[in-house]
Design a protein around this motif. Sequence first.
Motif, PDB file in Angstrom:
ATOM      1  N   ILE A 143       0.811  -1.222   0.000  1.00 50.44           N
ATOM      2  CA  ILE A 143       0.000   0.000   0.000  1.00 50.44           C
ATOM      3  C   ILE A 143       0.844   1.273   0.000  1.00 50.44           C
ATOM      4  O   ILE A 143       0.329   2.369   0.211  1.00 50.44           O
ATOM      5  CB  ILE A 143      -0.969   0.014   1.204  1.00 50.44           C
ATOM      6  CG1 ILE A 143      -0.202  -0.045   2.537  1.00 50.44           C
ATOM      7  CG2 ILE A 143      -1.974  -1.123   1.108  1.00 50.44           C
ATOM      8  CD1 ILE A 143      -1.106   0.148   3.759  1.00 50.44           C
ATOM      9  N   ARG A 216      -6.555  -1.683   2.355  1.00 48.03           N
ATOM     10  CA  ARG A 216      -5.802  -2.169   3.508  1.00 48.03           C
ATOM     11  C   ARG A 216      -6.197  -3.599   3.879  1.00 48.03           C
ATOM     12  O   ARG A 216      -5.407  -4.317   4.510  1.00 48.03           O
ATOM     13  CB  ARG A 216      -6.013  -1.225   4.698  1.00 48.03           C
ATOM     14  CG  ARG A 216      -5.523   0.191   4.399  1.00 48.03           C
ATOM     15  CD  ARG A 216      -5.574   1.097   5.622  1.00 48.03           C
ATOM     16  NE  ARG A 216      -5.262   2.478   5.252  1.00 48.03           N
ATOM     17  CZ  ARG A 216      -4.037   2.934   5.050  1.00 48.03           C
ATOM     18  NH1 ARG A 216      -2.997   2.115   5.220  1.00 48.03           N
ATOM     19  NH2 ARG A 216      -3.832   4.197   4.708  1.00 48.03           N
ATOM     20  N   GLY A 219      -4.132  -5.515   1.445  1.00 42.83           N
ATOM     21  CA  GLY A 219      -2.763  -5.035   1.409  1.00 42.83           C
ATOM     22  C   GLY A 219      -2.288  -4.707   0.007  1.00 42.83           C
ATOM     23  O   GLY A 219      -1.146  -5.029  -0.359  1.00 42.83           O
TER      24      GLY A 219
END
Length: 245
Positions: A143, A216, A219
């Motif tokens: 990320i 998130r 990832g």
Amino acid sequence: MLSFAKGRYRARTALGPEDLEAAQRLRALAFRGPDASRPDTDDFDAACTHVLVEEARSGDLVCCFRLLHLGSGAEIGRSYSAQFYELSALADFDGPMVEMGRFCIHPDWRDPDILRVAWGAMTEYVDRQGVEMLFGCSSFHGIEAREYYDAFALLRDRHIAPKRWLPRVKAPAVFRFASRLRRKPDLKRAQAKMPPLLRTYLLMGGWVSDHAVIDRDLGTLHVFTGLEIRAVPPARARLLRAVAG
């Protein structure tokens, strides 16, 4: 039922719960790492056709992806991508569409023929079903956008979606690379950092959103990616079908 074979590998449609679970385990390994405690599942799995790519001799699963067929852009809200991108512009697309999702290759397998076989299977599906647009979320591992600045700068300069189809921002966390990056891309570094699946989309004339979503949960950073089949240049269409042939 989809069935395609070339060289060491074969692609086929998942036939039942065991095949689906194998794909979900591979997805967990590829997206969440070896410490993932459970298979990667979501509510979209039940609505999708799942494709497995296996090493023919051993039967080892080396790649998988799923396909969600939409009759036209009027159904775009049913897609996985619509959770992350505002896609109302695509509601006017008048032909059959397919979302390719959860594409992953086993991290221990690095043979480029795996991707070729996956695209061969996809081409067979597109031709058989009369699909006019492929789309999905193309993922960059991790990320941290800084690692991919050259790749994003290249996307900004050459591959942003036509205005009539351009996805707008919907997700709460995004990297607006088209408006915020000022650097000139290093082409060699950009190509090295471009995910292989996205690189193939772009080779065929695909385009991307002007921003990347920061996911998130998985990832990853991902960009919405579209490929209009009728707009693929003839020479590139022949190349794609040569892979399938």
